[in-house]
Write a protein that holds these residues in place. Structure first.
Motif, PDB file in Angstrom:
ATOM      1  N   PHE A   1      40.957  37.530  37.721  1.00  0.00           N
ATOM      2  CA  PHE A   1      40.526  38.710  37.063  1.00  0.00           C
ATOM      3  C   PHE A   1      39.560  39.503  37.895  1.00  0.00           C
ATOM      4  O   PHE A   1      39.764  40.796  37.982  1.00  0.00           O
TER       5      PHE A   1
ATOM      6  N   ALA B   1      39.170  33.568  35.586  1.00  0.00           N
ATOM      7  CA  ALA B   1      38.219  34.391  35.441  1.00  0.00           C
ATOM      8  C   ALA B   1      37.848  35.379  36.891  1.00  0.00           C
ATOM      9  O   ALA B   1      37.906  36.333  37.234  1.00  0.00           O
TER      10      ALA B   1
ATOM     11  N   TYR C   1      37.620  39.230  31.331  1.00  0.00           N
ATOM     12  CA  TYR C   1      38.906  38.477  31.231  1.00  0.00           C
ATOM     13  C   TYR C   1      39.203  37.883  30.128  1.00  0.00           C
ATOM     14  O   TYR C   1      40.451  37.638  29.806  1.00  0.00           O
TER      15      TYR C   1
ATOM     16  N   SER D   1      41.412  39.914  28.158  1.00  0.00           N
ATOM     17  CA  SER D   1      42.993  40.602  28.718  1.00  0.00           C
ATOM     18  C   SER D   1      43.923  39.450  28.039  1.00  0.00           C
ATOM     19  O   SER D   1      43.936  38.592  27.460  1.00  0.00           O
TER      20      SER D   1
END
Length: 217
Positions: free
Chosen positions: A144, A141, A130, A133
């Motif tokens: 994700f 998170a 995460y 990203s």
């Protein structure tokens, strides 16, 4: 929503959804890849006819968001009924995308394998964590983790194709996705994260999804 059909229209034909990358929309997606030229060329080369449908996904990364924006529900609950009402076949779909849309294609296949017969992804925008990203790609998170592709098994019954250039920032994660998803077709040769690369691999992707739709008919 923009629909691209062969000469004579799309009634009775199966559908391949086209999911655009970040910063694009449905209309620009057609011109970016030249889909209005590539689809007739593919059919002329012997691919069984099908329709392409591009839809606007904003910058959602094609999954439900905390804001209430839900492109997945749009596809399932709005786009599919509209296409069916127009006479297209929507019991099984293929999906094709690049960058953010490449990730979206793989995600839709993972989450709905009874619907998606094939997924073709160019330069899929994915990250191992995460923290790595892109800003705004995920809400948290937990978001994700709930929508990850890397580290997951191939969805049952889905045919996969993954393409990524070796100079693309997503080349390493694409290699990992090839190992995880075991696609029936893939290419990891020269190229970057560019429209020129996505246009170059699009004919092979259209042939791939067209064959999968024909088998599912």
């Amino acid at each position: 929503m923009v629909t691209v059909t062969p000469a004579g229209g799309g009634r009775g034909l199966p559908v391949c959804l086209v999911l655009h990358g970040r910063g694009d929309d449905a209309r620009r997606a057609v011109g970016l890849l030249g889909l209005d030229r590539l689809l007739p060329a593919a059919i002329g080369a012997g691919v069984a006819p099908f329709a392409l449908v591009t839809v606007d996904g904003g910058e959602t990364y094609w999954h439900p968001r905390a804001s209430g924006d839900n492109p997945e529900a749009m596809i399932l609950d709005e786009i599919r009924p509209r296409l069916a009402a127009a006479g297209l076949r929507t019991t099984r779909l293929a999906v094709l995308g690049w960058s953010m849309g490449g990730y979206g294609a793989l995600l839709l296949a993972r989450r709905h394998p009874a619907l998606v017969v094939a997924a073709a992804a160019s330069s899929p925008a994915m990250w191992r964590t995460y923290g790595a990203s892109a800003p705004g790609a995920f809400d948290s998170a937990a978001d994700f983790a709930a929508h990850r592709i890397l580290g997951t098994a191939p969805a049952p019954g889905v045919a996969y194709r993954i393409d990524c250039g070796d100079a693309d920032p997503f080349a390493a994660v694409s290699r990992r996705a090839v190992a995880d998803l075991r696609p029936q077709e893939h290419s990891l040769g020269p190229g970057g994260h560019t429209p020129a690369y996505w246009r170059a691999v699009a004919p092979a992707q259209l042939a791939f999804v067209g064959a999968a739709l024909s088998r599912a008919a």
